[in-house]
Motif scaffolding. Structure first.
Motif, PDB file in Angstrom:
ATOM      1  N   ILE A  76       0.375  -1.140   0.072  1.00  0.00           N
ATOM      2  CA  ILE A  76      -0.391  -0.092  -0.401  1.00  0.00           C
ATOM      3  C   ILE A  76       0.906   1.663  -0.459  1.00  0.00           C
ATOM      4  N   PHE A  77       0.915   1.616  -1.142  1.00  0.00           N
ATOM      5  CA  PHE A  77       1.203   3.238  -1.285  1.00  0.00           C
ATOM      6  C   PHE A  77       0.240   3.777  -0.440  1.00  0.00           C
ATOM      7  N   ASP A  78       1.087   4.908   0.723  1.00  0.00           N
ATOM      8  CA  ASP A  78       0.423   6.205   1.748  1.00  0.00           C
ATOM      9  C   ASP A  78       1.024   7.349   1.645  1.00  0.00           C
ATOM     10  N   GLY A  79       0.694   8.155   0.997  1.00  0.00           N
ATOM     11  CA  GLY A  79       1.274   9.655   0.625  1.00  0.00           C
ATOM     12  C   GLY A  79       1.820   9.734  -0.390  1.00  0.00           C
ATOM     13  N   PHE A  80       1.957   8.460  -1.380  1.00  0.00           N
ATOM     14  CA  PHE A  80       2.899   8.879  -2.649  1.00  0.00           C
ATOM     15  C   PHE A  80       1.791   7.819  -3.556  1.00  0.00           C
ATOM     16  N   PRO A  81       2.266   9.016  -4.628  1.00  0.00           N
ATOM     17  CA  PRO A  81       2.393  10.029  -4.978  1.00  0.00           C
ATOM     18  C   PRO A  81       1.572  11.154  -4.333  1.00  0.00           C
ATOM     19  N   ARG A  82       2.195  12.389  -4.478  1.00  0.00           N
ATOM     20  CA  ARG A  82       1.358  13.537  -4.995  1.00  0.00           C
ATOM     21  C   ARG A  82       1.264  14.479  -6.299  1.00  0.00           C
ATOM     22  N   THR A  83       1.370  13.764  -6.972  1.00  0.00           N
ATOM     23  CA  THR A  83       1.849  14.952  -8.188  1.00  0.00           C
ATOM     24  C   THR A  83       1.987  13.545  -9.100  1.00  0.00           C
ATOM     25  N   ILE A  84       1.750  13.971 -10.490  1.00  0.00           N
ATOM     26  CA  ILE A  84       1.796  13.458 -11.934  1.00  0.00           C
ATOM     27  C   ILE A  84       2.574  13.244 -12.427  1.00  0.00           C
ATOM     28  N   PRO A  85       4.037  13.893 -11.761  1.00  0.00           N
ATOM     29  CA  PRO A  85       4.999  13.357 -12.077  1.00  0.00           C
ATOM     30  C   PRO A  85       5.685  12.016 -11.259  1.00  0.00           C
ATOM     31  N   GLN A  86       5.250  12.372  -9.734  1.00  0.00           N
ATOM     32  CA  GLN A  86       5.491  10.890  -8.916  1.00  0.00           C
ATOM     33  C   GLN A  86       4.819  10.301  -9.116  1.00  0.00           C
ATOM     34  N   ALA A  87       4.082  10.229  -9.531  1.00  0.00           N
ATOM     35  CA  ALA A  87       2.500   8.882 -10.127  1.00  0.00           C
ATOM     36  C   ALA A  87       3.287   8.366 -11.239  1.00  0.00           C
ATOM     37  N   GLU A  88       4.158   8.811 -12.694  1.00  0.00           N
ATOM     38  CA  GLU A  88       4.444   8.223 -13.200  1.00  0.00           C
ATOM     39  C   GLU A  88       6.197   7.696 -12.991  1.00  0.00           C
ATOM     40  N   ALA A  89       6.210   8.338 -11.846  1.00  0.00           N
ATOM     41  CA  ALA A  89       8.228   8.103 -12.012  1.00  0.00           C
ATOM     42  C   ALA A  89       7.892   5.839 -11.095  1.00  0.00           C
ATOM     43  N   LEU A  90       6.614   6.531 -10.515  1.00  0.00           N
ATOM     44  CA  LEU A  90       6.110   5.227  -9.682  1.00  0.00           C
ATOM     45  C   LEU A  90       6.321   4.077 -10.510  1.00  0.00           C
ATOM     46  N   LYS A  91       5.551   3.861 -11.409  1.00  0.00           N
ATOM     47  CA  LYS A  91       5.138   3.419 -12.336  1.00  0.00           C
ATOM     48  C   LYS A  91       6.199   2.580 -13.190  1.00  0.00           C
ATOM     49  N   LYS A  92       7.245   3.698 -13.810  1.00  0.00           N
ATOM     50  CA  LYS A  92       8.228   3.126 -14.091  1.00  0.00           C
ATOM     51  C   LYS A  92       9.459   2.173 -13.055  1.00  0.00           C
ATOM     52  N   MET A  93       9.091   2.536 -11.658  1.00  0.00           N
ATOM     53  CA  MET A  93      10.177   2.202 -10.859  1.00  0.00           C
ATOM     54  C   MET A  93       9.942   0.829 -10.608  1.00  0.00           C
ATOM     55  N   LEU A  94       8.811   0.123 -10.457  1.00  0.00           N
ATOM     56  CA  LEU A  94       7.727  -0.925 -10.343  1.00  0.00           C
ATOM     57  C   LEU A  94       7.776  -1.839 -11.450  1.00  0.00           C
ATOM     58  N   ALA A  95       7.053  -0.986 -12.793  1.00  0.00           N
ATOM     59  CA  ALA A  95       7.869  -1.463 -14.300  1.00  0.00           C
ATOM     60  C   ALA A  95       9.639  -1.950 -14.273  1.00  0.00           C
ATOM     61  N   ASP A  96      10.278  -1.227 -13.351  1.00  0.00           N
ATOM     62  CA  ASP A  96      11.323  -1.944 -13.936  1.00  0.00           C
ATOM     63  C   ASP A  96      11.956  -2.528 -13.476  1.00  0.00           C
ATOM     64  N   ARG A  97      10.641  -3.676 -12.154  1.00  0.00           N
ATOM     65  CA  ARG A  97      10.642  -4.460 -11.453  1.00  0.00           C
ATOM     66  C   ARG A  97      10.419  -6.135 -11.308  1.00  0.00           C
ATOM     67  N   GLY A  98       9.272  -6.017 -13.231  1.00  0.00           N
ATOM     68  CA  GLY A  98       8.181  -6.579 -13.477  1.00  0.00           C
ATOM     69  C   GLY A  98       6.464  -5.789 -12.672  1.00  0.00           C
ATOM     70  N   HIS A  99       6.811  -4.791 -12.452  1.00  0.00           N
ATOM     71  CA  HIS A  99       5.212  -4.693 -11.348  1.00  0.00           C
ATOM     72  C   HIS A  99       4.983  -3.622 -11.519  1.00  0.00           C
TER      73      HIS A  99
END
Length: 190
Positions: A84-107
């Motif tokens: 559960i991600f709580d308090g993040f992301p707070r902005t669209i660039p953060q959401a995009e960065a989270l998506k990439k970070m997870l994708a790099d792990r196959g998640h």
């Protein structure tokens, strides 16, 4: 694996619903506030860097926040039930960065669950929490500022997650068990 972004204004019930999800589903939980305090307390390199920004009254840059989250996320291992991600992301660039970070792990993120309550209920909850827990940031002036920041900077994420097909809405006022039942229905259908 069901990675969830728990989302909503201050006082919408993110912490309460996160605890219930952890107990029922065995999810991990990453609260950005808790993570930053722990990194700083433990004197890690990331914590020292973050402390430098905080001490100067600056926001933590997105890249640093993602590095910290990636480190904590990886600490749960490769075969966790979900985070559960709580308090993040707070902005669209953060959401995009989270998506990439997870994708790099196959998640990926399985769902963004938006908890909604009207402003008068949020204010009453936060003022009450301030009294019960002695939180100095839960006073009317600060709450109004936090709600304004939420509306202007964070709420636009709702449309971003709708476009991603991941947005789910839950009315987060009324009877706690009914609210949690609505959250569970979303998770069980993922």
């Amino acid at each position: 694996m069901k990675n969830i972004v728990i989302f909503g204004a201050p006082g919408s019930g993110k912490g309460t619903q996160s605890e219930l999800m952890i107990n029922k589903y065995g999810f991990g939980h990453i609260s950005t506030g808790d993570v930053l305090r722990a990194e700083i307390k433990n004197g890690t390199e990331l914590g020292k860097t973050a402390k430098g920004f905080i001490d100067n009254g600056q926001l933590i840059p997105d890249e640093l926040m993602i590095d910290i989250l990636a480190s904590v996320y990886d600490s749960f291992g490769k075969e966790h039930k979900g985070i559960i991600f709580d308090g993040f992301p707070r902005t669209i660039p953060q959401a995009e960065a989270l998506k990439k970070m997870l994708a790099d792990r196959g998640h990926c993120i399985a769902a963004m669950i938006e908890l909604y309550a009207p402003e008068d209920i949020l204010m009453a909850r936060l003022l009450n929490r301030g009294k019960e827990q002695g939180r100095s940031d839960d006073n009317e002036e600060t709450i109004n500022k936090r709600l304004a920041v939420y509306k202007s900077q964070t709420a636009p994420l709702i449309d971003w997650y709708k476009k991603e097909g991941l947005h789910h809405y839950v009315k987060s006022y009324g009877i706690l068990e009914e609210i949690f039942a609505d959250v569970c229905k979303i998770i069980d259908e993922l």
